[in-house]
Design a protein around this motif. Structure first.
Motif, short mmCIF file in Angstrom:
data_model
loop_
_atom_site.label_atom_id
_atom_site.label_comp_id
_atom_site.label_asym_id
_atom_site.label_seq_id
_atom_site.Cartn_x
_atom_site.Cartn_y
_atom_site.Cartn_z
N ILE A 1 -83.12 32.02 72.10
CA ILE A 1 -83.55 30.78 72.78
C ILE A 1 -84.80 30.24 72.09
N PRO A 2 -84.86 28.92 71.84
CA PRO A 2 -86.06 28.33 71.19
C PRO A 2 -87.33 28.65 71.98
N ARG A 3 -88.41 28.91 71.28
CA ARG A 3 -89.65 29.31 71.92
C ARG A 3 -90.21 28.21 72.84
N GLU A 4 -89.90 26.95 72.51
CA GLU A 4 -90.34 25.85 73.38
C GLU A 4 -89.68 25.98 74.76
N ALA A 5 -88.38 26.35 74.74
CA ALA A 5 -87.66 26.54 76.01
C ALA A 5 -88.22 27.72 76.79
N ARG B 1 -91.19 26.56 78.67
CA ARG B 1 -90.81 25.78 79.85
C ARG B 1 -90.33 26.69 80.99
N LEU B 2 -89.64 27.78 80.63
CA LEU B 2 -89.14 28.72 81.64
C LEU B 2 -90.25 29.62 82.20
N GLY B 3 -91.40 29.59 81.57
CA GLY B 3 -92.51 30.41 82.04
C GLY B 3 -92.55 31.80 81.44
N VAL B 4 -91.66 32.06 80.48
CA VAL B 4 -91.62 33.39 79.85
C VAL B 4 -92.81 33.54 78.90
N LEU B 5 -93.10 32.49 78.13
CA LEU B 5 -94.23 32.51 77.20
C LEU B 5 -95.32 31.55 77.68
N LYS B 6 -96.58 31.92 77.41
CA LYS B 6 -97.69 31.04 77.77
C LYS B 6 -97.82 29.91 76.76
N ASP B 7 -97.53 30.21 75.49
CA ASP B 7 -97.47 29.16 74.46
C ASP B 7 -96.53 29.64 73.35
N VAL B 8 -96.12 28.74 72.47
CA VAL B 8 -95.11 29.06 71.45
C VAL B 8 -95.57 30.13 70.46
N LEU C 1 -90.73 36.41 93.58
CA LEU C 1 -89.63 37.20 93.00
C LEU C 1 -89.31 36.71 91.59
N TYR C 2 -89.28 35.38 91.41
CA TYR C 2 -88.97 34.83 90.09
C TYR C 2 -90.06 35.22 89.09
N ASP C 3 -91.32 35.12 89.51
CA ASP C 3 -92.43 35.51 88.63
C ASP C 3 -92.30 36.98 88.22
N ALA C 4 -91.93 37.82 89.21
CA ALA C 4 -91.78 39.25 88.93
C ALA C 4 -90.64 39.49 87.95
N GLY C 5 -89.56 38.70 88.09
CA GLY C 5 -88.43 38.82 87.16
C GLY C 5 -88.83 38.42 85.75
N ILE C 6 -89.58 37.32 85.62
CA ILE C 6 -90.04 36.85 84.31
C ILE C 6 -90.95 37.89 83.66
N LEU C 7 -91.75 38.56 84.48
CA LEU C 7 -92.63 39.62 83.95
C LEU C 7 -91.79 40.75 83.34
N LYS C 8 -90.66 41.05 83.98
CA LYS C 8 -89.76 42.09 83.45
C LYS C 8 -89.12 41.62 82.13
N VAL C 9 -88.86 40.30 82.01
CA VAL C 9 -88.34 39.74 80.75
C VAL C 9 -89.38 39.88 79.65
#
Length: 566
Positions: free
Chosen positions: A465-469, A472-479, A542-550
């Motif tokens: 998945i592109p780092r920009e996406a 947006r999903l909240g997985v990365l703080k910046d690219v 719950l979503y935040d906790a899931g993203i943390l696991k990602v």
């Protein structure tokens, strides 16, 4: 060539003697072809017969393997198993309106004509194969219970520890006579446990019996059997769980206690009547897993674990664990009780049903049929000098009121609710009729949880998945953030049975009720108001906790999206 000429050729070429040919003609049964008679009487065998066809009719000989058999379900339904077995005919394939079959006698025109009449297929092309090959194909297409069990094995490793029960004599007789069904039932339990399944679904359909297992939270069909055995299989599981096998119109609940490879396994059994027969669902619970589980094993983030541990060591108050069925609520509660389980603490539980027997806990089985409901048991508990009370589930106002009052009079109360998130649990109690000031005063912590599948560590792939996406999903703080995100391998590997995932972990949303939150609840705040304040206090959703696991490489974005809403 007709049968008389075929027999004459067999005699002339020395495969059958004249004397035996004459005897075969005299002893030939009605509707039996001459080749079947010769084989039955032992005047020729499979080897000699195949040698004859190989030398003198090679164009009729089939040289394929069982894997080449390809019969569409629609055609298979037209083929009567009894007819095929009577004439020793096996279907080979169907294409362009033609049915290709295997037989030991391609010149048995009466068998071909009857097959045409029964199937309404005008063109049937016979080829030759040995009797054993034909029987193997028929066993593959129409497996008997004996053959199913024989191919599976491993059922003997399950020992049933069902409680003694008086059974009518005919039930006991049927149970003794149906050895293959007993082996099949044992095998299904053994296989499900060895796969790490949480549930077994026995599902009768019009023409099939499906067996599905829920492994790592996902249901998948593992077996398809003939509908002929569905009543026997369901009856066997009902006998094992001490249910009334004559009652097929009402849902029933029971329990099977088994031992597999030395481990105690409990199965919670539920039957429901459907249009095609009774469906059986069994929840698998491995007692030893509950006894050995620790809070550190449950996927809590370090800060959330500290909050939860602080709450369970509080002398009084109410702790709620919420989530849908199968979200791990029971495991979390049992782990908390195990941490507090010591000789100086009186722990009493009211459960429906008692999931696992734990030494040191006083566990009571709720039985609403005889009036022993949660409210009655809880009233009795308060006269039993408890320190900690577990209410299996808060279902109604009366149970909620007693639980709240118990928590306000010096007891630590654990319970579960079926809500989507932590903030809505507060409003659910208010909706049940509990005054907001009582809710605010009694509840000290709410845990909402879900289970996510963990990526297989041996075959997981880097997500493209592109780092920009990802930002947006909240997985990365910046690219530019130095984090690698993984996804499941669609092909999987042997370690994960081709699924790309292996095992599960929990994600939690923990709502602490402090003084500011208590004042908001007492004012009759909505779930949105409570959620907004909790987020200000840095509650991880719950979503935040899931993203943390990602971010930690434990699970995938696809799994978080499947289980959790943003």
């Amino acid at each position: 060539m007709d049968e008389a000429k075929l027999l004459e050729l067999l005699i002339r070429l020395g495969y059958v003697s004249k004397e035996n040919a004459y005897k075969a003609q005299k002893e030939k049964e009605k509707d039996e072809d001459i080749v079947s008679t010769l084989l039955r009487l032992g005047y020729i065998d499979d080897v000699k017969l195949m040698d004859f066809y190989q030398k003198y009719m090679p164009n009729k000989l089939w040289r394929g393997g069982l894997e080449e058999i390809d019969i569409p379900d629609g055609i298979k339904e037209k083929l009567q198993e009894s007819l095929l077995k009577r004439y020793t005919i096996a279907p080979l394939k169907y294409e362009d309106g033609r049915l290709y079959v295997l037989t030991i006698n391609p010149f048995d025109q009466s068998a071909i004509n009857e097959l045409k009449f029964k199937t309404k297929i005008n063109t049937i092309l016979p080829y030759v194969a040995s009797k054993k090959v034909i029987e193997d194909i028929l066993n593959k297409l129409y497996p008997t219970v004996d053959k199913i069990v024989e191919s599976m094995g491993m059922g003997e490793e399950v020992e049933i520890e069902s409680e003694p029960m008086e059974k009518p004599l005919e039930f006991l007789t049927a149970e003794a006579e149906e050895g293959p069904i007993i082996k099949l039932a044992n095998f299904l339990i053994a296989e499900a446990v060895s796969l790490g399944a949480s549930d077994i679904h026995i599902e009768p359909q019009e023409k099939k019996l499906f067996v599905r297992y829920r492994v790592d939270g996902v249901l998948k069909v593992y077996h398809e059997f003939s509908a002929k055995i569905k009543d026997s299989v369901v009856a066997r599981f009902k006998i094992m769980s001490n249910l009334d096998i004559s009652e097929k119109r009402r849902p029933q609940d029971g329990r099977i206690r088994t031992r597999y490879k030395g481990k105690k396994i409990d199965l919670r059994v539920s039957t429901v009547p459907t249009v095609y027969g009774e469906k059986v669902v069994m929840r698998i619970q491995e007692a030893e897993k509950y006894l050995s589980v620790k809070l550190e094993d449950l996927g809590f983030e370090p800060d959330d674990l500290e909050k939860f541990r602080k709450a369970i060591w509080t002398p009084w108050g109410m702790i709620l664990v919420t989530g849908p069925t199968g979200s791990g609520k029971t495991t979390t509660l049992y782990a908390a009780l195990m941490e507090r389980n010591s000789p100086d603490v009186n722990i009493m539980t009211a459960e429906d049903p008692v999931e696992v027997s734990i030494p040191g806990l006083n566990q009571v089985q709720v039985n609403e049929k005889i009036g022993v409901d949660f409210a009655m048991v809880l009233r009795a508990f308060l006269r039993q000098d408890p320190d900690i009370i577990l209410i299996g589930e808060i279902r109604d106002r009366e149970t909620a009121e007693i639980g709240v009052k118990a928590s306000l009079t010096g007891h630590l109360v654990f319970s579960t609710l079926h809500t989507n998130d932590a903030p809505s649990s507060i409003t659910r109690l208010v909706d049940m009729g509990i005054e907001p000031f009582l809710v605010g005063s009694s509840v000290i912590l709410i845990v909402a949880q879900r289970l996510l599948r963990k990526l297989c560590p041996r075959c997981k792939l880097v997500d493209d998945i592109p780092r920009e996406a990802l930002v947006r999903l909240g997985v990365l703080k910046d690219v530019n953030e130095d984090i690698v995100v993984f996804k499941a391998n669609p092909k999987g590997c042997e370690h994960c049975n081709g699924s790309g995932y292996k095992g599960r972990t929990a994600v939690h949303e923990i709502l602490e009720v402090d003084e500011e939150m208590r004042k908001l609840i007492v004012k009759g705040a909505t779930a949105e108001d409570i959620r907004d304040l909790a987020r200000k206090k840095e509650m991880r959703t719950l979503y935040d906790a899931g993203i943390l696991k990602v971010r930690k490489g434990i699970t995938s974005i696809a799994e978080v999206e499947r289980v959790l809403a943003k």
